[in-house]
Design a protein around this motif. Structure first.
Motif, PDB file in Angstrom:
ATOM      1  N   PRO A   1     -10.821  -8.132  -0.724  1.00 18.19           N
ATOM      2  CA  PRO A   1     -10.433  -8.100  -2.136  1.00 18.19           C
ATOM      3  C   PRO A   1      -9.876  -6.714  -2.486  1.00 18.19           C
ATOM      4  CG  PRO A   1     -12.651  -8.999  -1.848  1.00 18.19           C
ATOM      5  CD  PRO A   1     -12.263  -8.366  -0.552  1.00 18.19           C
ATOM      6  N   VAL A   2      -8.785  -6.693  -3.239  1.00 18.06           N
ATOM      7  CA  VAL A   2      -8.112  -5.445  -3.611  1.00 18.06           C
ATOM      8  C   VAL A   2      -8.064  -5.368  -5.137  1.00 18.06           C
ATOM      9  CG1 VAL A   2      -5.999  -4.088  -3.378  1.00 18.06           C
ATOM     10  CG2 VAL A   2      -6.727  -5.562  -1.508  1.00 18.06           C
ATOM     11  N   PRO A   3      -8.347  -4.198  -5.743  1.00 15.64           N
ATOM     12  CA  PRO A   3      -8.443  -4.101  -7.204  1.00 15.64           C
ATOM     13  C   PRO A   3      -7.096  -3.978  -7.918  1.00 15.64           C
ATOM     14  CG  PRO A   3      -8.929  -1.977  -6.255  1.00 15.64           C
ATOM     15  CD  PRO A   3      -8.741  -2.923  -5.097  1.00 15.64           C
ATOM     16  N   VAL A   4      -6.066  -4.584  -7.339  1.00 15.17           N
ATOM     17  CA  VAL A   4      -4.740  -4.620  -7.968  1.00 15.17           C
ATOM     18  C   VAL A   4      -4.156  -6.008  -7.738  1.00 15.17           C
ATOM     19  CG1 VAL A   4      -4.257  -2.146  -7.776  1.00 15.17           C
ATOM     20  CG2 VAL A   4      -3.666  -3.668  -5.875  1.00 15.17           C
ATOM     21  N   LEU A   5      -3.168  -6.356  -8.532  1.00 15.63           N
ATOM     22  CA  LEU A   5      -2.575  -7.686  -8.423  1.00 15.63           C
ATOM     23  C   LEU A   5      -1.650  -7.821  -7.225  1.00 15.63           C
ATOM     24  CD1 LEU A   5      -1.663  -8.278 -12.184  1.00 15.63           C
ATOM     25  CD2 LEU A   5      -3.502  -9.383 -10.897  1.00 15.63           C
ATOM     26  N   GLN A   6      -1.008  -6.703  -6.820  1.00 13.26           N
ATOM     27  CA  GLN A   6       0.091  -6.804  -5.867  1.00 13.26           C
ATOM     28  C   GLN A   6      -0.081  -5.877  -4.662  1.00 13.26           C
ATOM     29  OE1 GLN A   6       3.690  -8.040  -8.938  1.00 13.26           O
ATOM     30  NE2 GLN A   6       3.375  -5.873  -8.537  1.00 13.26           N
ATOM     31  N   PRO A   7      -1.036  -6.146  -3.768  1.00 14.51           N
ATOM     32  CA  PRO A   7      -1.026  -5.432  -2.496  1.00 14.51           C
ATOM     33  C   PRO A   7       0.237  -5.795  -1.732  1.00 14.51           C
ATOM     34  CG  PRO A   7      -2.558  -7.273  -2.399  1.00 14.51           C
ATOM     35  CD  PRO A   7      -2.085  -7.179  -3.828  1.00 14.51           C
ATOM     36  N   THR A   8       0.801  -4.827  -1.019  1.00 16.72           N
ATOM     37  CA  THR A   8       2.120  -5.052  -0.430  1.00 16.72           C
ATOM     38  C   THR A   8       2.164  -4.984   1.088  1.00 16.72           C
ATOM     39  OG1 THR A   8       2.629  -2.714  -0.743  1.00 16.72           O
ATOM     40  CG2 THR A   8       3.376  -4.257  -2.465  1.00 16.72           C
ATOM     41  N   SER A   9       1.381  -4.093   1.703  1.00 16.37           N
ATOM     42  CA  SER A   9       1.430  -3.946   3.147  1.00 16.37           C
ATOM     43  C   SER A   9       0.194  -3.200   3.609  1.00 16.37           C
ATOM     44  CB  SER A   9       2.706  -3.202   3.573  1.00 16.37           C
ATOM     45  OG  SER A   9       2.883  -3.267   4.985  1.00 16.37           O
ATOM     46  N   CYS A  10       0.058  -3.034   4.929  1.00 12.05           N
ATOM     47  CA  CYS A  10      -1.108  -2.339   5.462  1.00 12.05           C
ATOM     48  C   CYS A  10      -0.792  -1.764   6.835  1.00 12.05           C
ATOM     49  CB  CYS A  10      -2.318  -3.266   5.522  1.00 12.05           C
ATOM     50  SG  CYS A  10      -2.040  -4.855   6.344  1.00 12.05           S
ATOM     51  N   ALA A  11      -1.570  -0.747   7.215  1.00 13.64           N
ATOM     52  CA  ALA A  11      -1.401  -0.089   8.512  1.00 13.64           C
ATOM     53  C   ALA A  11      -2.724   0.533   8.921  1.00 13.64           C
ATOM     54  CB  ALA A  11      -0.313   0.982   8.434  1.00 13.64           C
ATOM     55  N   PHE A  12      -2.980   0.561  10.215  1.00 14.81           N
ATOM     56  CA  PHE A  12      -4.184   1.181  10.753  1.00 14.81           C
ATOM     57  C   PHE A  12      -3.923   2.633  11.129  1.00 14.81           C
ATOM     58  CE2 PHE A  12      -5.171  -3.280  11.689  1.00 14.81           C
ATOM     59  CZ  PHE A  12      -6.528  -3.338  11.363  1.00 14.81           C
ATOM     60  N   ASP A  13      -4.943   3.487  10.928  1.00 13.88           N
ATOM     61  CA  ASP A  13      -4.896   4.800  11.553  1.00 13.88           C
ATOM     62  C   ASP A  13      -5.547   4.687  12.932  1.00 13.88           C
ATOM     63  OD1 ASP A  13      -7.672   4.910  11.246  1.00 13.88           O
ATOM     64  OD2 ASP A  13      -7.644   6.513   9.741  1.00 13.88           O
ATOM     65  N   ARG A  14      -5.606   5.790  13.670  1.00 18.38           N
ATOM     66  CA  ARG A  14      -6.092   5.720  15.042  1.00 18.38           C
ATOM     67  C   ARG A  14      -7.583   5.415  15.127  1.00 18.38           C
ATOM     68  NH1 ARG A  14      -4.910  11.660  17.229  1.00 18.38           N
ATOM     69  NH2 ARG A  14      -2.952  11.173  16.166  1.00 18.38           N
ATOM     70  N   ASP A  15      -8.310   5.582  14.012  1.00 20.87           N
ATOM     71  CA  ASP A  15      -9.754   5.358  14.007  1.00 20.87           C
ATOM     72  C   ASP A  15     -10.150   3.997  13.455  1.00 20.87           C
ATOM     73  OD1 ASP A  15     -10.367   7.944  15.051  1.00 20.87           O
ATOM     74  OD2 ASP A  15      -9.994   8.795  13.068  1.00 20.87           O
ATOM     75  N   GLY A  16      -9.184   3.139  13.185  1.00 24.45           N
ATOM     76  CA  GLY A  16      -9.501   1.798  12.726  1.00 24.45           C
ATOM     77  C   GLY A  16      -9.641   1.640  11.233  1.00 24.45           C
ATOM     78  N   ARG A  17      -9.247   2.668  10.472  1.00 26.07           N
ATOM     79  CA  ARG A  17      -9.212   2.503   9.016  1.00 26.07           C
ATOM     80  C   ARG A  17      -7.890   1.826   8.639  1.00 26.07           C
ATOM     81  NH1 ARG A  17     -11.944   7.626   9.441  1.00 26.07           N
ATOM     82  NH2 ARG A  17      -9.900   8.596   9.736  1.00 26.07           N
ATOM     83  N   LEU A  18      -8.000   0.878   7.705  1.00 28.73           N
ATOM     84  CA  LEU A  18      -6.836   0.128   7.257  1.00 28.73           C
ATOM     85  C   LEU A  18      -6.373   0.670   5.914  1.00 28.73           C
ATOM     86  CD1 LEU A  18      -5.111  -2.449   8.019  1.00 28.73           C
ATOM     87  CD2 LEU A  18      -6.527  -3.662   6.334  1.00 28.73           C
ATOM     88  N   TYR A  19      -5.110   1.071   5.833  1.00 33.81           N
ATOM     89  CA  TYR A  19      -4.526   1.602   4.602  1.00 33.81           C
ATOM     90  C   TYR A  19      -3.621   0.539   3.983  1.00 33.81           C
ATOM     91  CZ  TYR A  19      -6.458   6.113   5.743  1.00 33.81           C
ATOM     92  OH  TYR A  19      -7.342   7.130   6.020  1.00 33.81           O
ATOM     93  N   ILE A  20      -3.784   0.329   2.682  1.00 38.38           N
ATOM     94  CA  ILE A  20      -3.144  -0.782   1.983  1.00 38.38           C
ATOM     95  C   ILE A  20      -2.299  -0.233   0.829  1.00 38.38           C
ATOM     96  CG2 ILE A  20      -3.526  -2.913   0.676  1.00 38.38           C
ATOM     97  CD1 ILE A  20      -6.360  -2.965   2.081  1.00 38.38           C
ATOM     98  N   THR A  21      -1.011  -0.498   0.840  1.00 43.25           N
ATOM     99  CA  THR A  21      -0.131  -0.084  -0.252  1.00 43.25           C
ATOM    100  C   THR A  21      -0.083  -1.165  -1.329  1.00 43.25           C
ATOM    101  OG1 THR A  21       1.738  -0.940   1.039  1.00 43.25           O
ATOM    102  CG2 THR A  21       1.319   1.445   1.140  1.00 43.25           C
ATOM    103  N   SER A  22       0.452  -0.796  -2.501  1.00 43.42           N
ATOM    104  CA  SER A  22       0.502  -1.753  -3.612  1.00 43.42           C
ATOM    105  C   SER A  22       1.701  -1.461  -4.508  1.00 43.42           C
ATOM    106  CB  SER A  22      -0.795  -1.706  -4.421  1.00 43.42           C
ATOM    107  OG  SER A  22      -0.958  -0.464  -5.071  1.00 43.42           O
ATOM    108  N   ALA A  23       1.943  -2.356  -5.472  1.00 45.36           N
ATOM    109  CA  ALA A  23       3.126  -2.267  -6.328  1.00 45.36           C
ATOM    110  C   ALA A  23       2.754  -2.403  -7.802  1.00 45.36           C
ATOM    111  CB  ALA A  23       4.137  -3.346  -5.955  1.00 45.36           C
ATOM    112  N   ARG A  24       3.584  -1.775  -8.658  1.00 47.62           N
ATOM    113  CA  ARG A  24       3.493  -1.906 -10.111  1.00 47.62           C
ATOM    114  C   ARG A  24       4.628  -2.765 -10.663  1.00 47.62           C
ATOM    115  NH1 ARG A  24       0.727   2.099 -12.655  1.00 47.62           N
ATOM    116  NH2 ARG A  24       2.192   2.186 -14.420  1.00 47.62           N
ATOM    117  N   ASN A  25       5.675  -2.930  -9.878  1.00 49.54           N
ATOM    118  CA  ASN A  25       6.892  -3.584 -10.342  1.00 49.54           C
ATOM    119  C   ASN A  25       6.617  -4.969 -10.916  1.00 49.54           C
ATOM    120  OD1 ASN A  25       9.334  -5.570  -9.381  1.00 49.54           O
ATOM    121  ND2 ASN A  25      10.071  -3.613 -10.144  1.00 49.54           N
ATOM    122  N   GLY A  26       7.175  -5.233 -12.087  1.00 45.84           N
ATOM    123  CA  GLY A  26       7.071  -6.550 -12.697  1.00 45.84           C
ATOM    124  C   GLY A  26       5.808  -6.815 -13.489  1.00 45.84           C
TER     125      GLY A  26
END
Length: 292
Positions: A235-260
């Protein structure tokens, strides 16, 4: 039936109330920084997660994704007009494969051999106008697949034998056999017809054979197993998560949008446009830098 795990303890990695459509997160092996783009904001963000320092490079065109270069400074870039190189904050358009003003490049990623892959789409998301491109930096890019709507997140399994692709406004996740030396794809086959709220956007593949998909408009990131079954939900505390990527230690980073989003939606979801981080119990398939 696979059990579904709910992941919690999501933190804010980069707070932003200015990025319009955050996308394309990738870690720069040269600096350790998290790099991501604001598509409509025409900007590249480089974040030092240890110090909070940030560098923002603004361009004169929409940008779908960037990739750190293997042996040179700057980035390869998928921009509205095609593929280019960003050096010292300036864009050189090298492969103007999209001269039509109605088209633009979208999300992209580099394969294990250092080639840059990116999807393109019609600005009005017209069906059949989406294409998948591959660029090696030394010769003109080639169209690997066409007839799509909004080709978006992409990635490869750890064995480098399967390619995954999200087609957002078709609500489809594809897989295809992959040959890493040549970069050739087998036929794209529908793996998942996504259900529920949101459309499949950017994705990241883990070393356990699963892939994580940001559901734009759905307030969550889903983890799918290789058979296309949902085995985890973030679950993400925004309406529009957009993508994700792992760092070398297994943490997942999730981008998001405000557009619209409406003023009320932005008030209710003030972290829209920010980047989030989740500790996982897996690691990501390494994403290589661009060799060109």
């Amino acid at each position: 039936m696979a059990s579904v795990r709910t992941y919690g303890n999501l933190d804010v990695a980069v707070r932003s109330d200015t990025s319009d459509v955050g996308e394309g997160p990738v870690f720069d092996p040269r600096t350790g920084r998290l790099v991501w783009v604001d598509i409509y904001g025409c900007a590249v963000h480089e974040d030092d997660l240890a110090t909070g320092g940030q560098t923002v490079t603004r361009l004169d065109t929409m940008i779908g994704a960037v990739a750190p270069r293997a042996e040179r400074d700057g980035f390869a870039a998928a921009v509205a007009e095609g593929f280019g190189l960003i050096t010292d904050g300036a864009l050189e358009l090298v492969d103007p494969v999209l001269p039509e003003p109605s088209l633009r490049m979208n999300d992209g990623k580099v394969d294990s051999r250092g080639r840059f892959w990116a999807g393109s789409n019609h600005l009005e998301f017209a069906a059949g106008q989406g294409r998948l491109h591959r660029w090696d930096g030394a010769s003109p890019s080639v169209v690997v697949a066409d007839g799509l709507v909004l080709p978006n997140g992409l990635g490869w399994n750890a064995e480098d034998t399967v390619f995954y692709l999200a087609d957002s406004y078709a609500n489809l996740l594809y897989s295809a056999p992959y040959e890493p030396e040549s970069g050739e794809l087998g036929p794209l086959e529908v793996l998942v017809r996504t259900e529920g709220s949101g459309v499949p956007d950017g994705l990241a593949v883990d070393t356990d054979g699963c892939f994580w998909v940001a559901m734009h408009g759905g307030r969550e990131v889903r983890r799918y197993d290789p058979a296309g079954r949902v085995v985890g939900v973030v679950p993400v505390p925004v309406l529009q998560p957009t993508s994700c990527a792992f760092d070398r230690d297994g943490r997942l980073y999730i981008t998001s949008a405000r557009n619209g989003l409406s003023a009320r939606e932005l008030t209710d979801h003030p972290l829209s446009g920010s980047v989030f981080v989740l500790d996982t119990d897996t690691t990501g398939v390494p994403v290589q830098p661009f060799r060109g």
